[in-house]
Motif scaffolding. Structure first.
Motif, PDB file in Angstrom:
ATOM      1  N   LEU A  34     -12.262  -0.483   0.009  1.00 27.01           N
ATOM      2  CA  LEU A  34     -11.010  -0.066  -0.616  1.00 27.01           C
ATOM      3  C   LEU A  34     -11.368   0.915  -1.733  1.00 27.01           C
ATOM      4  CD1 LEU A  34      -7.935  -0.315  -0.919  1.00 27.01           C
ATOM      5  CD2 LEU A  34      -8.318  -2.263  -2.438  1.00 27.01           C
ATOM      6  N   LEU A  35     -10.990   2.174  -1.544  1.00 27.99           N
ATOM      7  CA  LEU A  35     -11.423   3.238  -2.453  1.00 27.99           C
ATOM      8  C   LEU A  35     -10.238   3.944  -3.077  1.00 27.99           C
ATOM      9  CD1 LEU A  35     -14.222   4.935  -0.289  1.00 27.99           C
ATOM     10  CD2 LEU A  35     -14.434   2.999  -1.858  1.00 27.99           C
ATOM     11  N   GLY A  36     -10.518   4.633  -4.176  1.00 24.55           N
ATOM     12  CA  GLY A  36      -9.507   5.428  -4.856  1.00 24.55           C
ATOM     13  C   GLY A  36      -9.949   5.712  -6.267  1.00 24.55           C
ATOM     14  N   ALA A  37      -9.426   6.792  -6.828  1.00 25.70           N
ATOM     15  CA  ALA A  37      -9.726   7.113  -8.219  1.00 25.70           C
ATOM     16  C   ALA A  37      -9.173   6.015  -9.122  1.00 25.70           C
ATOM     17  CB  ALA A  37      -9.107   8.463  -8.581  1.00 25.70           C
ATOM     18  N   ASN A  38      -9.708   5.929 -10.349  1.00 24.94           N
ATOM     19  CA  ASN A  38      -9.168   4.959 -11.300  1.00 24.94           C
ATOM     20  C   ASN A  38      -7.685   5.223 -11.494  1.00 24.94           C
ATOM     21  OD1 ASN A  38     -11.458   3.488 -11.764  1.00 24.94           O
ATOM     22  ND2 ASN A  38     -12.123   4.733 -13.479  1.00 24.94           N
ATOM     23  N   GLY A  39      -6.882   4.159 -11.478  1.00 27.14           N
ATOM     24  CA  GLY A  39      -5.442   4.301 -11.580  1.00 27.14           C
ATOM     25  C   GLY A  39      -4.764   4.459 -10.236  1.00 27.14           C
ATOM     26  N   ALA A  40      -5.553   4.417  -9.133  1.00 24.12           N
ATOM     27  CA  ALA A  40      -4.972   4.577  -7.795  1.00 24.12           C
ATOM     28  C   ALA A  40      -4.179   3.351  -7.366  1.00 24.12           C
ATOM     29  CB  ALA A  40      -6.066   4.869  -6.770  1.00 24.12           C
ATOM     30  N   GLY A  41      -4.494   2.175  -7.967  1.00 22.29           N
ATOM     31  CA  GLY A  41      -3.778   0.946  -7.634  1.00 22.29           C
ATOM     32  C   GLY A  41      -4.629  -0.113  -6.962  1.00 22.29           C
ATOM     33  N   LYS A  42      -5.933   0.148  -6.790  1.00 21.36           N
ATOM     34  CA  LYS A  42      -6.821  -0.812  -6.121  1.00 21.36           C
ATOM     35  C   LYS A  42      -6.818  -2.164  -6.821  1.00 21.36           C
ATOM     36  CE  LYS A  42     -10.629   1.370  -6.781  1.00 21.36           C
ATOM     37  NZ  LYS A  42     -10.147   2.343  -7.782  1.00 21.36           N
ATOM     38  N   SER A  43      -7.041  -2.135  -8.134  1.00 20.61           N
ATOM     39  CA  SER A  43      -7.136  -3.389  -8.887  1.00 20.61           C
ATOM     40  C   SER A  43      -5.821  -4.154  -8.862  1.00 20.61           C
ATOM     41  CB  SER A  43      -7.547  -3.111 -10.338  1.00 20.61           C
ATOM     42  OG  SER A  43      -8.846  -2.567 -10.378  1.00 20.61           O
ATOM     43  N   THR A  44      -4.705  -3.439  -8.984  1.00 18.07           N
ATOM     44  CA  THR A  44      -3.394  -4.100  -8.947  1.00 18.07           C
ATOM     45  C   THR A  44      -3.187  -4.774  -7.596  1.00 18.07           C
ATOM     46  OG1 THR A  44      -2.488  -2.462 -10.478  1.00 18.07           O
ATOM     47  CG2 THR A  44      -0.909  -3.753  -9.205  1.00 18.07           C
ATOM     48  N   LEU A  45      -3.534  -4.077  -6.515  1.00 14.59           N
ATOM     49  CA  LEU A  45      -3.377  -4.646  -5.170  1.00 14.59           C
ATOM     50  C   LEU A  45      -4.223  -5.908  -5.015  1.00 14.59           C
ATOM     51  CD1 LEU A  45      -2.014  -4.055  -2.384  1.00 14.59           C
ATOM     52  CD2 LEU A  45      -4.183  -2.995  -1.708  1.00 14.59           C
ATOM     53  N   MET A  46      -5.454  -5.870  -5.514  1.00 11.00           N
ATOM     54  CA  MET A  46      -6.342  -7.030  -5.387  1.00 11.00           C
ATOM     55  C   MET A  46      -5.908  -8.175  -6.305  1.00 11.00           C
ATOM     56  SD  MET A  46      -8.467  -6.478  -2.947  1.00 11.00           S
ATOM     57  CE  MET A  46      -7.017  -5.754  -2.161  1.00 11.00           C
ATOM     58  N   LYS A  47      -5.332  -7.845  -7.456  1.00 11.49           N
ATOM     59  CA  LYS A  47      -4.840  -8.905  -8.347  1.00 11.49           C
ATOM     60  C   LYS A  47      -3.636  -9.610  -7.734  1.00 11.49           C
ATOM     61  CE  LYS A  47      -6.726  -7.193 -12.685  1.00 11.49           C
ATOM     62  NZ  LYS A  47      -6.474  -6.540 -13.992  1.00 11.49           N
ATOM     63  N   ILE A  48      -2.852  -8.891  -6.937  1.00 14.68           N
ATOM     64  CA  ILE A  48      -1.759  -9.533  -6.206  1.00 14.68           C
ATOM     65  C   ILE A  48      -2.328 -10.454  -5.136  1.00 14.68           C
ATOM     66  CG2 ILE A  48       0.068  -9.058  -4.506  1.00 14.68           C
ATOM     67  CD1 ILE A  48       0.822  -6.624  -6.228  1.00 14.68           C
ATOM     68  N   LEU A  49      -3.379  -9.991  -4.457  1.00 16.77           N
ATOM     69  CA  LEU A  49      -3.994 -10.804  -3.403  1.00 16.77           C
ATOM     70  C   LEU A  49      -4.639 -12.064  -3.965  1.00 16.77           C
ATOM     71  CD1 LEU A  49      -4.685 -11.075  -0.405  1.00 16.77           C
ATOM     72  CD2 LEU A  49      -6.732  -9.692  -0.822  1.00 16.77           C
ATOM     73  N   THR A  50      -5.177 -11.989  -5.193  1.00 19.10           N
ATOM     74  CA  THR A  50      -5.843 -13.157  -5.783  1.00 19.10           C
ATOM     75  C   THR A  50      -4.922 -13.988  -6.664  1.00 19.10           C
ATOM     76  OG1 THR A  50      -6.642 -11.753  -7.607  1.00 19.10           O
ATOM     77  CG2 THR A  50      -8.131 -12.089  -5.733  1.00 19.10           C
ATOM     78  N   GLY A  51      -3.632 -13.607  -6.747  1.00 17.89           N
ATOM     79  CA  GLY A  51      -2.667 -14.430  -7.475  1.00 17.89           C
ATOM     80  C   GLY A  51      -2.578 -14.167  -8.956  1.00 17.89           C
ATOM     81  N   ALA A  52      -3.326 -13.163  -9.463  1.00 13.75           N
ATOM     82  CA  ALA A  52      -3.241 -12.846 -10.894  1.00 13.75           C
ATOM     83  C   ALA A  52      -1.919 -12.156 -11.216  1.00 13.75           C
ATOM     84  CB  ALA A  52      -4.419 -11.958 -11.299  1.00 13.75           C
ATOM     85  N   TYR A  53      -1.411 -11.355 -10.269  1.00 11.73           N
ATOM     86  CA  TYR A  53      -0.088 -10.734 -10.378  1.00 11.73           C
ATOM     87  C   TYR A  53       0.769 -11.201  -9.212  1.00 11.73           C
ATOM     88  CZ  TYR A  53      -2.166  -7.131 -13.517  1.00 11.73           C
ATOM     89  OH  TYR A  53      -2.799  -6.455 -14.525  1.00 11.73           O
ATOM     90  N   GLN A  54       2.099 -11.179  -9.387  1.00 14.55           N
ATOM     91  CA  GLN A  54       3.017 -11.452  -8.291  1.00 14.55           C
ATOM     92  C   GLN A  54       3.621 -10.132  -7.818  1.00 14.55           C
ATOM     93  OE1 GLN A  54       3.077 -14.071 -10.940  1.00 14.55           O
ATOM     94  NE2 GLN A  54       1.623 -14.764  -9.399  1.00 14.55           N
ATOM     95  N   LEU A  55       3.734  -9.979  -6.501  1.00  9.04           N
ATOM     96  CA  LEU A  55       4.310  -8.754  -5.953  1.00  9.04           C
ATOM     97  C   LEU A  55       5.812  -8.700  -6.217  1.00  9.04           C
ATOM     98  CD1 LEU A  55       5.822  -9.852  -3.186  1.00  9.04           C
ATOM     99  CD2 LEU A  55       3.516  -9.737  -2.269  1.00  9.04           C
ATOM    100  N   ASP A  56       6.349  -7.480  -6.307  1.00  7.82           N
ATOM    101  CA  ASP A  56       7.797  -7.304  -6.456  1.00  7.82           C
ATOM    102  C   ASP A  56       8.478  -7.350  -5.093  1.00  7.82           C
ATOM    103  OD1 ASP A  56       7.488  -7.038  -9.182  1.00  7.82           O
ATOM    104  OD2 ASP A  56       7.407  -4.846  -9.140  1.00  7.82           O
TER     105      ASP A  56
END
Length: 496
Positions: A34-56
């Motif tokens: 899973l690649l992308g420049a910083n701010g691309a959304g990789k970390s946010t997507l993975m935090k949703i997958l690991t339960g740290a964030y909830q998806l809208d």
């Protein structure tokens, strides 16, 4: 074959879209980058997958069945584990290596009122031996090096028999040998049918171990492709939205008189260091993991005590007992562990950017808020920090943007020597270019630069001179023209 799918994932923070209808999947038994420049959304997507964030909005399914992930416990129950880039957020420093590895089992044992300590240590030792790791299991985690902490996390994830494992920049703190061992572990997990999501900014290793690649940009899914059917240049183009023609922008600067002179520096792992940095010069200090680069940077910043040596700034002798002594003299450091030592993660972008120069924006102990905010906005624009607002907490920024803030706080000081310790670790290819340009601009302002790194191509690309460290000593000086990766490796690994 069980597949984990994320479909139409959307997420906003304070009304600002972070993810826009993103699709992503990982199959059992594949390594998916899973690649992308910083701010691309990789970390946010993975935090949703690991339960740290909830998806809208959107859905997550495993094997075709929709699942709900409302917390990290939900993710773990579904077999989803993460080996985080920021290791200190995932480990308990005052507990032993064994206790951190067998954390879940320890909690269960505590509930029953009985812990078999001998069994705990024996199991931990056996597990580490199985993976080829050599770490004393009774040692506390706070005594461990950065690379050892990463290996502890990897061992813990492997122990818990996860179905899907996210590796977030796992090789950033590892030596070449440790990285090769990690790749063997990943291959082993893959054979056992584990789905691997692999996040890294080191593109050569992506092409070495990954089956498929997904690229994100600006919170959107850009492309998913078989690794064998693409190239590094194509992937960079997808990540940036344009071709990346100049990886190491090097500004032309007339090098002046010596600013920093160090003779016979010793302390801790540093067993002998002589160096000179001149006005407008970028001096690279390069070596393998454990060579003593970070320790030398800390010694020159007054964070660690010097046992011997003479340090002079513009000809005047210095006594560096604390970092304040160094900053007052005009020597500043952007440290390797940015979240732990370089920024205040629970403070705003504004507060982080102004903290090093508060005396300029305060009078009689009161901070002039308007001036402080004006400075922060100007620095955010100059540095290219991607943030919703200067009041946003730095902890919520991507790694590259956090690093820009860590650098930016020193720009309004009167420092004449800037030290950078692994400044592009865990930073995407676009943010790297921004950091190189920023360092080049400092050199054009006649600042002296010490650039500590274990990334040989990076140092060759940016430095005017290169000093090679091995076992706590500077063992070789190379000009820009003399330096090749092979020559650096020869001296860094003990060649004479």
């Amino acid at each position: 074959m069980s597949t984990l799918q994320m479909q139409g994932i959307e997420k906003q923070f304070s009304g600002v879209p972070a993810l826009r209808s993103v699709d992503f999947e990982v199959k059992a038994g594949e390594v998916h980058a899973l690649l992308g420049a910083n701010g691309a959304g990789k970390s946010t997507l993975m935090k949703i997958l690991t339960g740290a964030y909830q998806l809208d909005s959107g859905t997550i399914s495993i094997g075709g069945e929709t699942v709900q992930i409302q917390s990290p416990q939900d993710a773990k129950a579904l077999g989803i584990q993460c080996v985080y880039q920021e290791v200190d957020t995932a480990l308990i420093p005052y507990l032993s290596v064994a206790e951190n590895i067998l954390q879940d089992r320890l909690v269960q044992a505590t509930g029953s009122g009985w812990i078999n300590w001998k069994r705990l240590y024996d199991e931990s030792e056996e597990l580490l031996r199985k993976f080829g790791f050599s770490i004393p299991v009774k040692m506390t985690v706070e005594e461990c090096s950065l690379s050892e902490k990463q290996l502890i996390l990897i061992a813990r994830a492997a122990l818990q028999k996860a179905k899907y494992v996210i590796f977030d920049e796992p090789t950033a703190p590892l030596s070449t040998k440790e990285s090769e061992r990690l790749f063997q572990i990943i291959a082993q997990l893959k054979q056992e049918g584990v789905g691997i999501i692999y996040i890294s900014h080191r593109l050569p290793e992506i092409f070495e171990i990954c089956d498929r690649i997904t690229v994100m940009r600006d919170g959107r899914h850009v492309v998913t492709t078989e690794t064998a059917s693409t190239s590094i240049d194509e992937i960079i183009g997808h990540m940036l939205g344009k071709s990346f023609e100049e990886e190491f922008p090097k500004a032309k600067v007339d090098i002046g008189e010596p600013i920093l002179e160090v003779k016979g520096a010793k302390g801790g792992k540093v067993r002998g260091a002589d160096l000179t940095v001149r006005e407008g010069e970028i001096v690279g200090v390069v070596g393998l993991v454990g060579a003593g680069k970070t320790e030398l940077a800390r010694l020159l910043f007054g964070a660690d005590a010097a046992e011997a040596g003479d340090i002079r700034l513009k000809g005047a002798p210095l006594q560096l007992r604390t970092p304040k002594d160094a900053v007052d003299a005009g020597i500043v450091l952007v440290p390797e562990e940015r979240r732990k030592e370089g920024i205040f993660v629970e403070e705003s972008v504004k507060n982080n950017l102004s903290v090093a120069s508060l005396t300029k924006w305060s009078r009689f102990g009161f901070v002039r808020g308007g001036s402080e905010s004006g400075l922060a906005r100007e620095l955010v624009q100059r540095l290219g920090v991607k943030t919703a607002d200067i009041s946003q907490l730095v902890g919520f920024l991507s790694g590259g943007n956090q690093q820009k803030v860590a650098i930016g706080k020193w720009l309004e000081t009167d420092a004449s020597v800037f030290m950078f310790d692994e400044p592009t670790k865990g930073v995407d290819i676009g943010a790297k270019s921004d950091i190189y340009r920023l360092i080049g601009n400092l050199a054009q302002q006649r600042k002296g630069i010490l650039y500590f790194s274990c990334e040989f191509p990076e140092v060759i690309g940016i430095a005017d001179r290169i000093l090679v460290m091995c076992e706590g000593r500077i063992v070789k000086e190379l000009s820009r023209e003399e330096a090749t990766q092979e020559v650096i490796m020869y001296y860094a690994s003990g060649g004479e």
